[in-house]
Design an enzyme around this catalytic site. Sequence first.
Site, short mmCIF file in Angstrom:
data_model
loop_
_atom_site.label_atom_id
_atom_site.label_comp_id
_atom_site.label_asym_id
_atom_site.label_seq_id
_atom_site.Cartn_x
_atom_site.Cartn_y
_atom_site.Cartn_z
CG ASP A 39 -33.26 53.66 24.07
OD1 ASP A 39 -32.20 53.89 24.69
OD2 ASP A 39 -33.89 54.55 23.47
CG HIS A 57 -26.83 50.45 32.13
ND1 HIS A 57 -27.51 50.75 30.97
CD2 HIS A 57 -26.06 51.54 32.41
CE1 HIS A 57 -27.17 51.97 30.57
NE2 HIS A 57 -26.30 52.46 31.42
CG LEU A 149 -31.88 31.98 20.94
CD1 LEU A 149 -32.91 32.28 19.86
CD2 LEU A 149 -32.33 32.55 22.29
#
Length: 261
Positions: A39, A57, A149
């Site tokens: 965030d 972003h 992962l």
Amino acid sequence: MSGGGGNQGRGPLYRLYINRLRRRLRPEAVPHHVAMMIDGNRRWARQLGYETAAHGHRAGAAKMREFLRWCDDLGIEVVSLYLLSTDNLRKRESRELADLIDIIAELADELSREPNWRVQHVGRADLLPPDLARVLAGAQERTREHTGLHVNLAVGYGGRSEIVDAVRSIIAQHDREGGSLEELAASLTPEQIGEHLYTGGQADPDLVIRTSGEQRLSDFLLWQSAHSEFYFVEALGPDLREVDFLRAIRDFADRDRRYGG
């Protein structure tokens, strides 16, 4: 809890401290599944004087690639990233949303090229632009057999909608098997709902991290985080440092988990 931010600390003393933190983490105390809410990307871009949020972003996406490597290096097995909510799809300004969709598509494709990482889309593909849905589906299919992962990409995701979809799936399955609503009502269990979530078959997150100082869930993994630990970092998303991450893991390792007690 909150950690520091900023880009300071890249010299030998910083690396020495990082290595010390790593050595003090017992492998058995490291969380199995970490959920991350990145965030503050827009605020980061605004503070640095960029004209559009896209710069933030993109910096946030680069930080997520770095974050995943930190997790992989530490032996964390599952990471869930909150990239685009159903609310974002409705509320974001169209130019920003278009840029964000392109950035997410690039990120998903890049992650699917990492050796042995498995990428899974978590969310509603039917709500997404077709090109993005295709990229996410391709990344998932390309990595389906990978055993390293496990990266959940929450795109077009909403926690409340996920629970509704799970219940609908259970009802539809029960109906196909010829059961009555009374039988379903009597037999429905939390475990059954969990199996029908977008993350069905995965362990719930042990630790949820959110950057930028915000302390709320924002409709992310509502069901799965019922017993999760939370850690809030003051740093804006692109400013997250490895030391902030390791402090979050250290804090998690030091907690006495009571699972709702």
